[in-house]
Design a protein around this motif. Structure first.
Motif, PDB file in Angstrom:
ATOM      1  N   ILE A   4     -13.968   9.189   0.822  1.00  0.00           N
ATOM      2  CA  ILE A   4     -12.622   9.073   0.995  1.00  0.00           C
ATOM      3  C   ILE A   4     -11.704   9.226  -0.276  1.00  0.00           C
ATOM      4  CG2 ILE A   4     -10.440   8.145   2.278  1.00  0.00           C
ATOM      5  CD1 ILE A   4     -12.498   9.505   4.058  1.00  0.00           C
ATOM      6  N   ASP A   5     -12.092   8.370  -0.966  1.00  0.00           N
ATOM      7  CA  ASP A   5     -11.304   8.474  -2.294  1.00  0.00           C
ATOM      8  C   ASP A   5     -12.161   7.904  -3.426  1.00  0.00           C
ATOM      9  OD1 ASP A   5     -11.796   5.805  -2.185  1.00  0.00           O
ATOM     10  OD2 ASP A   5      -9.635   5.108  -1.779  1.00  0.00           O
ATOM     11  N   HIS A   6     -11.826   7.699  -4.462  1.00  0.00           N
ATOM     12  CA  HIS A   6     -12.849   7.439  -5.740  1.00  0.00           C
ATOM     13  C   HIS A   6     -13.367   6.007  -5.717  1.00  0.00           C
ATOM     14  CE1 HIS A   6      -8.763   6.144  -6.850  1.00  0.00           C
ATOM     15  NE2 HIS A   6      -9.402   5.034  -7.639  1.00  0.00           N
ATOM     16  N   GLY A   7     -13.214   5.216  -4.671  1.00  0.00           N
ATOM     17  CA  GLY A   7     -13.829   4.079  -4.333  1.00  0.00           C
ATOM     18  C   GLY A   7     -15.262   3.914  -4.229  1.00  0.00           C
ATOM     19  N   SER A   8     -15.577   5.098  -3.594  1.00  0.00           N
ATOM     20  CA  SER A   8     -17.003   5.011  -3.058  1.00  0.00           C
ATOM     21  C   SER A   8     -17.473   6.690  -2.958  1.00  0.00           C
ATOM     22  CB  SER A   8     -17.439   4.695  -1.776  1.00  0.00           C
ATOM     23  OG  SER A   8     -18.758   4.944  -1.184  1.00  0.00           O
ATOM     24  N   ASP A   9     -18.480   7.082  -3.699  1.00  0.00           N
ATOM     25  CA  ASP A   9     -18.954   8.481  -3.856  1.00  0.00           C
ATOM     26  C   ASP A   9     -19.955   8.818  -2.809  1.00  0.00           C
ATOM     27  OD1 ASP A   9     -21.030   7.169  -4.525  1.00  0.00           O
ATOM     28  OD2 ASP A   9     -21.037   7.962  -6.796  1.00  0.00           O
ATOM     29  N   GLY A  10     -20.371   7.773  -1.822  1.00  0.00           N
ATOM     30  CA  GLY A  10     -21.284   8.254  -0.861  1.00  0.00           C
ATOM     31  C   GLY A  10     -21.793   6.989  -0.122  1.00  0.00           C
ATOM     32  N   ILE A  53     -18.117 -12.795   2.955  1.00  0.00           N
ATOM     33  CA  ILE A  53     -16.998 -11.974   3.653  1.00  0.00           C
ATOM     34  C   ILE A  53     -17.515 -11.758   5.126  1.00  0.00           C
ATOM     35  CG2 ILE A  53     -15.609  -9.970   3.736  1.00  0.00           C
ATOM     36  CD1 ILE A  53     -15.014 -11.943   1.402  1.00  0.00           C
ATOM     37  N   GLU A  54     -16.492 -11.921   6.247  1.00  0.00           N
ATOM     38  CA  GLU A  54     -16.708 -11.378   7.377  1.00  0.00           C
ATOM     39  C   GLU A  54     -15.839 -10.237   7.818  1.00  0.00           C
ATOM     40  OE1 GLU A  54     -16.123 -14.929   9.841  1.00  0.00           O
ATOM     41  OE2 GLU A  54     -17.615 -16.245   8.771  1.00  0.00           O
ATOM     42  N   ASN A  55     -14.723 -10.278   7.247  1.00  0.00           N
ATOM     43  CA  ASN A  55     -13.561  -9.241   7.383  1.00  0.00           C
ATOM     44  C   ASN A  55     -13.315  -8.324   6.452  1.00  0.00           C
ATOM     45  OD1 ASN A  55     -13.226 -10.049  10.305  1.00  0.00           O
ATOM     46  ND2 ASN A  55     -12.241 -11.942   9.164  1.00  0.00           N
ATOM     47  N   ILE A  56     -13.416  -7.137   6.545  1.00  0.00           N
ATOM     48  CA  ILE A  56     -13.221  -6.345   5.072  1.00  0.00           C
ATOM     49  C   ILE A  56     -12.249  -5.218   5.613  1.00  0.00           C
ATOM     50  CG2 ILE A  56     -15.157  -5.155   5.331  1.00  0.00           C
ATOM     51  CD1 ILE A  56     -15.185  -4.929   2.071  1.00  0.00           C
ATOM     52  N   VAL A  57     -10.936  -5.144   5.058  1.00  0.00           N
ATOM     53  CA  VAL A  57      -9.871  -4.045   5.159  1.00  0.00           C
ATOM     54  C   VAL A  57     -10.390  -3.035   4.415  1.00  0.00           C
ATOM     55  CG1 VAL A  57      -7.642  -3.476   5.568  1.00  0.00           C
ATOM     56  CG2 VAL A  57      -8.537  -6.017   5.726  1.00  0.00           C
ATOM     57  N   ALA A  58     -10.592  -1.751   4.891  1.00  0.00           N
ATOM     58  CA  ALA A  58     -10.925  -0.691   4.265  1.00  0.00           C
ATOM     59  C   ALA A  58      -9.478   0.270   3.937  1.00  0.00           C
ATOM     60  CB  ALA A  58     -11.814   0.102   4.983  1.00  0.00           C
ATOM     61  N   THR A  59      -9.263  -0.100   2.798  1.00  0.00           N
ATOM     62  CA  THR A  59      -7.681   0.560   2.181  1.00  0.00           C
ATOM     63  C   THR A  59      -7.784   1.523   1.454  1.00  0.00           C
ATOM     64  OG1 THR A  59      -7.718  -1.112   0.455  1.00  0.00           O
ATOM     65  CG2 THR A  59      -6.757  -1.723   2.518  1.00  0.00           C
ATOM     66  N   SER A  60      -8.363   2.903   1.898  1.00  0.00           N
ATOM     67  CA  SER A  60      -8.617   3.967   1.311  1.00  0.00           C
ATOM     68  C   SER A  60      -7.210   4.386   0.815  1.00  0.00           C
ATOM     69  CB  SER A  60      -9.183   5.111   1.901  1.00  0.00           C
ATOM     70  OG  SER A  60     -10.579   4.664   2.571  1.00  0.00           O
ATOM     71  N   HIS A  61      -7.331   4.930  -0.606  1.00  0.00           N
ATOM     72  CA  HIS A  61      -5.816   5.551  -1.074  1.00  0.00           C
ATOM     73  C   HIS A  61      -5.166   6.667  -0.036  1.00  0.00           C
ATOM     74  CE1 HIS A  61      -5.783   3.142  -4.932  1.00  0.00           C
ATOM     75  NE2 HIS A  61      -6.908   3.734  -4.962  1.00  0.00           N
ATOM     76  N   PHE A  62      -4.051   6.471   0.042  1.00  0.00           N
ATOM     77  CA  PHE A  62      -3.227   7.600   0.810  1.00  0.00           C
ATOM     78  C   PHE A  62      -2.029   7.989  -0.001  1.00  0.00           C
ATOM     79  CE2 PHE A  62       0.186   9.286   3.598  1.00  0.00           C
ATOM     80  CZ  PHE A  62      -0.530  10.355   4.239  1.00  0.00           C
ATOM     81  N   TYR A  63      -2.173   9.337  -0.582  1.00  0.00           N
ATOM     82  CA  TYR A  63      -0.754   9.677  -1.263  1.00  0.00           C
ATOM     83  C   TYR A  63      -0.059  10.641  -0.744  1.00  0.00           C
ATOM     84  CZ  TYR A  63      -3.700   7.693  -4.921  1.00  0.00           C
ATOM     85  OH  TYR A  63      -4.576   6.825  -5.904  1.00  0.00           O
ATOM     86  N   PRO A  64       1.237  10.408  -0.006  1.00  0.00           N
ATOM     87  CA  PRO A  64       1.704  11.141   0.793  1.00  0.00           C
ATOM     88  C   PRO A  64       2.298  12.707   0.259  1.00  0.00           C
ATOM     89  CG  PRO A  64       2.894   9.111   0.657  1.00  0.00           C
ATOM     90  CD  PRO A  64       1.751   9.045  -0.333  1.00  0.00           C
ATOM     91  N   HIS A  65       2.200  12.950  -1.152  1.00  0.00           N
ATOM     92  CA  HIS A  65       2.499  13.937  -1.585  1.00  0.00           C
ATOM     93  C   HIS A  65       1.175  15.048  -1.690  1.00  0.00           C
ATOM     94  CE1 HIS A  65       0.753  11.405  -4.910  1.00  0.00           C
ATOM     95  NE2 HIS A  65       0.727  12.508  -5.682  1.00  0.00           N
ATOM     96  N   ARG A  66      -0.055  14.257  -1.476  1.00  0.00           N
ATOM     97  CA  ARG A  66      -1.153  15.136  -1.630  1.00  0.00           C
ATOM     98  C   ARG A  66      -1.945  15.208  -0.317  1.00  0.00           C
ATOM     99  NH1 ARG A  66      -5.274  12.137  -5.645  1.00  0.00           N
ATOM    100  NH2 ARG A  66      -3.400  12.520  -6.968  1.00  0.00           N
TER     101      ARG A  66
END
Length: 268
Positions: free
Chosen positions: A59-65, A81-94
Protein backbone atom coordinates in the motif's frame (compact mmCIF):
# COMPACT_ATOMS: atom_id res chain seq x y z
CA UNK A 1 0.14 -12.34 58.32
CA UNK A 2 2.89 -9.79 58.95
CA UNK A 3 4.14 -7.54 56.18
CA UNK A 4 7.79 -7.36 55.19
CA UNK A 5 8.19 -4.12 57.14
CA UNK A 6 6.55 -5.55 60.28
CA UNK A 7 8.99 -8.47 60.32
CA UNK A 8 11.98 -6.12 60.54
CA UNK A 9 14.01 -6.18 63.78
CA UNK A 10 14.18 -2.98 65.77
CA UNK A 11 17.88 -2.62 65.00
CA UNK A 12 18.83 -4.59 61.88
CA UNK A 13 22.14 -6.40 62.55
CA UNK A 14 25.15 -5.47 60.51
CA UNK A 15 23.77 -2.07 59.51
CA UNK A 16 25.47 0.38 61.84
CA UNK A 17 24.53 3.33 59.64
CA UNK A 18 20.87 2.63 60.51
CA UNK A 19 21.48 2.84 64.25
CA UNK A 20 20.50 6.51 64.31
CA UNK A 21 17.04 5.78 62.87
CA UNK A 22 14.02 5.33 65.07
CA UNK A 23 12.70 1.80 64.37
CA UNK A 24 9.16 3.02 63.72
CA UNK A 25 10.38 5.58 61.20
CA UNK A 26 12.52 2.92 59.53
CA UNK A 27 9.49 0.65 59.20
CA UNK A 28 7.33 3.41 57.71
CA UNK A 29 9.95 4.26 55.09
CA UNK A 30 10.30 0.67 53.98
CA UNK A 31 6.56 0.04 54.14
CA UNK A 32 5.97 2.89 51.68
CA UNK A 33 8.61 1.43 49.38
CA UNK A 34 7.03 -2.04 49.54
CA UNK A 35 3.55 -0.66 48.84
CA UNK A 36 4.80 1.43 45.92
CA UNK A 37 6.67 -1.52 44.41
CA UNK A 38 3.68 -3.82 44.83
CA UNK A 39 1.42 -1.28 43.13
CA UNK A 40 3.76 -1.15 40.16
CA UNK A 41 3.64 -4.92 39.74
CA UNK A 42 0.03 -5.73 40.51
CA UNK A 43 -1.58 -2.74 38.79
CA UNK A 44 0.66 -2.96 35.75
CA UNK A 45 -1.08 -3.42 32.41
CA UNK A 46 1.07 -3.40 29.33
CA UNK A 47 -0.02 -1.27 26.39
CA UNK A 48 -1.25 -3.87 23.90
CA UNK A 49 -2.33 -1.57 21.05
CA UNK A 50 0.02 -0.27 18.38
CA UNK A 51 -1.89 2.74 17.08
CA UNK A 52 0.37 3.59 14.14
CA UNK A 53 1.83 1.01 11.76
CA UNK A 54 2.50 0.42 8.08
CA UNK A 55 1.87 -3.31 7.83
CA UNK A 56 -0.42 -3.69 4.84
CA UNK A 57 1.55 -5.15 1.92
CA UNK A 58 2.11 -2.98 -1.11
CA UNK A 59 0.00 0.00 0.00
CA UNK A 60 2.85 2.38 0.81
CA UNK A 61 6.57 2.26 1.55
CA UNK A 62 5.87 0.55 4.90
CA UNK A 63 5.78 -2.96 3.46
CA UNK A 64 6.99 -4.15 0.08
CA UNK A 65 5.08 -7.42 0.24
CA UNK A 66 3.44 -10.16 2.26
CA UNK A 67 6.72 -11.56 3.58
CA UNK A 68 7.62 -8.21 5.14
CA UNK A 69 4.12 -7.76 6.56
CA UNK A 70 4.22 -11.20 8.19
CA UNK A 71 7.57 -10.36 9.77
CA UNK A 72 6.03 -7.18 11.17
CA UNK A 73 3.05 -9.09 12.56
CA UNK A 74 5.27 -11.72 14.19
CA UNK A 75 7.32 -8.97 15.81
CA UNK A 76 4.19 -7.26 17.11
CA UNK A 77 2.78 -10.48 18.58
CA UNK A 78 6.12 -11.26 20.24
CA UNK A 79 5.93 -7.84 21.92
CA UNK A 80 2.49 -8.60 23.34
CA UNK A 81 0.53 -6.51 20.84
CA UNK A 82 -3.11 -7.60 20.55
CA UNK A 83 -4.47 -4.72 18.44
CA UNK A 84 -2.59 -3.08 15.60
CA UNK A 85 -3.99 -0.12 13.68
CA UNK A 86 -2.95 -0.28 10.02
CA UNK A 87 -2.40 3.37 9.16
CA UNK A 88 -1.27 3.33 5.54
CA UNK A 89 -0.35 6.73 4.13
CA UNK A 90 -3.15 8.58 2.39
CA UNK A 91 -2.16 11.66 0.38
CA UNK A 92 -5.25 13.59 -0.81
CA UNK A 93 -3.30 15.24 -3.62
CA UNK A 94 -2.13 11.85 -4.90
CA UNK A 95 -4.77 9.27 -3.99
CA UNK A 96 -8.34 8.82 -5.09
CA UNK A 97 -10.32 7.73 -2.03
CA UNK A 98 -12.21 4.88 -3.67
CA UNK A 99 -9.15 3.32 -5.30
CA UNK A 100 -7.23 3.62 -2.03
CA UNK A 101 -10.00 1.89 -0.12
CA UNK A 102 -10.14 -0.93 -2.66
CA UNK A 103 -6.37 -1.44 -2.51
CA UNK A 104 -6.46 -1.35 1.28
CA UNK A 105 -9.26 -3.91 1.41
CA UNK A 106 -7.31 -6.30 -0.84
CA UNK A 107 -4.09 -5.89 1.17
CA UNK A 108 -6.02 -6.42 4.42
CA UNK A 109 -7.60 -9.59 3.01
CA UNK A 110 -4.29 -10.96 1.73
CA UNK A 111 -2.59 -10.34 5.07
CA UNK A 112 -5.31 -11.75 7.30
CA UNK A 113 -5.65 -14.84 5.08
CA UNK A 114 -1.91 -15.46 5.38
CA UNK A 115 -1.98 -15.51 9.19
CA UNK A 116 -2.05 -18.93 10.81
CA UNK A 117 -4.21 -19.89 13.78
CA UNK A 118 -1.45 -19.06 16.28
CA UNK A 119 -0.98 -15.53 14.96
CA UNK A 120 -3.90 -14.00 16.80
CA UNK A 121 -3.94 -10.24 16.42
CA UNK A 122 -6.68 -7.73 15.68
CA UNK A 123 -5.77 -5.66 12.61
CA UNK A 124 -7.79 -2.45 12.47
CA UNK A 125 -7.95 -0.67 9.08
CA UNK A 126 -7.34 3.07 9.11
CA UNK A 127 -5.15 5.63 7.37
CA UNK A 128 -2.52 8.23 8.16
CA UNK A 129 -4.10 11.17 6.36
CA UNK A 130 -1.99 14.11 5.28
CA UNK A 131 -3.70 17.35 6.26
CA UNK A 132 -4.44 19.63 3.36
CA UNK A 133 -6.73 22.56 2.68
CA UNK A 134 -10.42 21.60 2.46
CA UNK A 135 -9.72 18.05 3.60
CA UNK A 136 -13.16 18.12 5.22
CA UNK A 137 -14.68 18.00 1.71
CA UNK A 138 -12.91 14.77 0.74
CA UNK A 139 -15.37 12.15 -0.56
CA UNK A 140 -15.74 9.10 1.71
CA UNK A 141 -13.58 10.67 4.41
CA UNK A 142 -15.39 8.61 7.05
CA UNK A 143 -14.07 5.42 5.42
CA UNK A 144 -10.54 6.49 6.36
CA UNK A 145 -11.34 6.65 10.08
CA UNK A 146 -9.89 4.20 12.60
CA UNK A 147 -12.01 1.07 12.34
CA UNK A 148 -15.67 1.85 12.93
CA UNK A 149 -14.99 4.98 14.96
CA UNK A 150 -15.11 8.68 14.08
CA UNK A 151 -11.40 9.10 14.87
CA UNK A 152 -9.14 10.37 12.11
CA UNK A 153 -5.35 10.03 12.35
CA UNK A 154 -4.02 13.22 10.79
CA UNK A 155 -0.45 14.01 9.79
CA UNK A 156 0.47 17.68 9.61
CA UNK A 157 2.36 18.94 6.55
CA UNK A 158 6.08 19.34 7.08
CA UNK A 159 6.08 22.72 5.37
CA UNK A 160 3.60 25.48 4.68
CA UNK A 161 1.32 24.97 7.67
CA UNK A 162 -1.26 27.75 7.57
CA UNK A 163 -4.61 28.96 8.86
CA UNK A 164 -6.31 27.09 6.00
CA UNK A 165 -5.07 23.85 7.54
CA UNK A 166 -6.50 24.90 10.89
CA UNK A 167 -9.78 25.73 9.17
CA UNK A 168 -9.91 22.21 7.70
CA UNK A 169 -9.42 20.72 11.16
CA UNK A 170 -12.18 22.92 12.56
CA UNK A 171 -14.57 21.85 9.80
CA UNK A 172 -13.88 18.15 10.33
CA UNK A 173 -14.49 18.54 14.06
CA UNK A 174 -17.73 20.41 13.35
CA UNK A 175 -18.80 17.42 11.23
CA UNK A 176 -18.39 15.10 14.20
CA UNK A 177 -14.87 13.76 13.69
CA UNK A 178 -12.33 13.43 16.48
CA UNK A 179 -8.83 14.37 15.43
CA UNK A 180 -5.69 12.56 16.58
CA UNK A 181 -2.41 14.06 15.39
CA UNK A 182 0.20 11.53 14.30
CA UNK A 183 3.71 11.80 15.78
CA UNK A 184 3.47 15.48 16.88
CA UNK A 185 7.03 15.27 18.19
CA UNK A 186 8.21 15.60 14.58
CA UNK A 187 6.62 18.98 14.04
CA UNK A 188 6.99 22.49 15.31
CA UNK A 189 5.76 22.75 18.86
CA UNK A 190 4.27 26.11 17.96
CA UNK A 191 2.13 24.52 15.22
CA UNK A 192 0.96 21.74 17.53
CA UNK A 193 0.07 24.16 20.31
CA UNK A 194 -1.88 26.31 17.85
CA UNK A 195 -4.40 23.52 17.18
CA UNK A 196 -4.67 22.04 20.68
CA UNK A 197 -7.46 24.48 21.66
CA UNK A 198 -9.62 22.74 19.03
CA UNK A 199 -9.68 19.65 21.22
CA UNK A 200 -7.37 17.47 19.14
CA UNK A 201 -5.45 14.63 20.80
CA UNK A 202 -1.95 13.32 20.21
CA UNK A 203 -0.43 9.98 19.18
CA UNK A 204 3.24 9.70 20.05
CA UNK A 205 5.67 7.50 18.19
CA UNK A 206 7.79 5.17 20.30
CA UNK A 207 10.92 7.07 19.31
CA UNK A 208 9.65 10.09 21.28
CA UNK A 209 9.92 8.12 24.53
CA UNK A 210 12.37 5.27 23.99
CA UNK A 211 15.61 7.27 24.30
CA UNK A 212 17.52 8.26 27.43
CA UNK A 213 15.87 11.67 27.61
CA UNK A 214 12.34 12.84 26.92
CA UNK A 215 11.87 16.40 25.69
CA UNK A 216 10.18 18.69 28.23
CA UNK A 217 7.29 19.63 25.93
CA UNK A 218 6.47 15.94 25.37
CA UNK A 219 6.34 15.43 29.13
CA UNK A 220 4.11 18.49 29.29
CA UNK A 221 1.70 17.06 26.67
CA UNK A 222 1.44 13.84 28.69
CA UNK A 223 0.88 15.75 31.93
CA UNK A 224 -1.86 17.81 30.24
CA UNK A 225 -3.71 14.60 29.31
CA UNK A 226 -3.29 15.21 25.57
CA UNK A 227 -1.59 11.93 24.59
CA UNK A 228 -4.10 9.18 23.88
CA UNK A 229 -2.11 6.60 21.90
CA UNK A 230 1.32 5.16 21.18
CA UNK A 231 2.57 3.86 17.84
CA UNK A 232 5.55 1.94 16.54
CA UNK A 233 5.25 3.54 13.08
CA UNK A 234 6.93 0.37 11.84
CA UNK A 235 8.25 0.43 8.28
CA UNK A 236 9.69 -2.59 6.53
CA UNK A 237 11.51 -5.35 8.47
CA UNK A 238 12.66 -3.12 11.32
CA UNK A 239 13.97 -5.53 13.96
CA UNK A 240 14.13 -2.82 16.62
CA UNK A 241 10.69 -1.26 16.12
CA UNK A 242 8.99 -3.21 18.89
CA UNK A 243 11.98 -3.03 21.21
CA UNK A 244 11.54 0.75 21.05
CA UNK A 245 7.78 0.35 21.47
CA UNK A 246 8.18 -1.70 24.67
CA UNK A 247 10.64 0.79 26.17
CA UNK A 248 8.34 3.67 25.31
CA UNK A 249 5.26 1.85 26.60
CA UNK A 250 6.83 1.25 30.01
CA UNK A 251 7.70 4.93 30.36
CA UNK A 252 4.30 6.13 29.18
CA UNK A 253 2.49 3.80 31.58
CA UNK A 254 4.45 5.25 34.49
CA UNK A 255 3.80 8.83 33.37
CA UNK A 256 0.11 8.25 32.66
CA UNK A 257 -1.63 5.46 34.56
CA UNK A 258 -4.82 5.96 32.51
CA UNK A 259 -3.25 5.54 29.06
CA UNK A 260 -4.76 2.08 28.53
CA UNK A 261 -8.25 3.36 29.27
CA UNK A 262 -7.73 6.19 26.78
CA UNK A 263 -6.63 3.79 24.06
CA UNK A 264 -9.58 1.49 24.74
CA UNK A 265 -11.95 4.46 24.54
CA UNK A 266 -10.78 5.68 21.13
CA UNK A 267 -11.08 2.17 19.66
CA UNK A 268 -14.75 1.87 20.65
Amino acid sequence: MKTQAERLPNNPPGNRWLSGFRPDAYRKILQKHVEKTAACFFNFKMINTDFHSHILPGIDHGSDGLKTSLFQIRSAIAAGIENIVATSHFYPHRHHTRSFLESRAKAYHDLTEALDDEQKINIIPAAEILLCEKLDRLPELSELAVGNTNNLLIELPMNGFSKKHVDALEEMISHGYSIILAHPERFSRENIESVLPLGVKLQLNATALSGLFIKPHIKDWIARDLVTALGSDIHMADKNAYKRFLRAAKKLEVMDRTINEKIDLILK
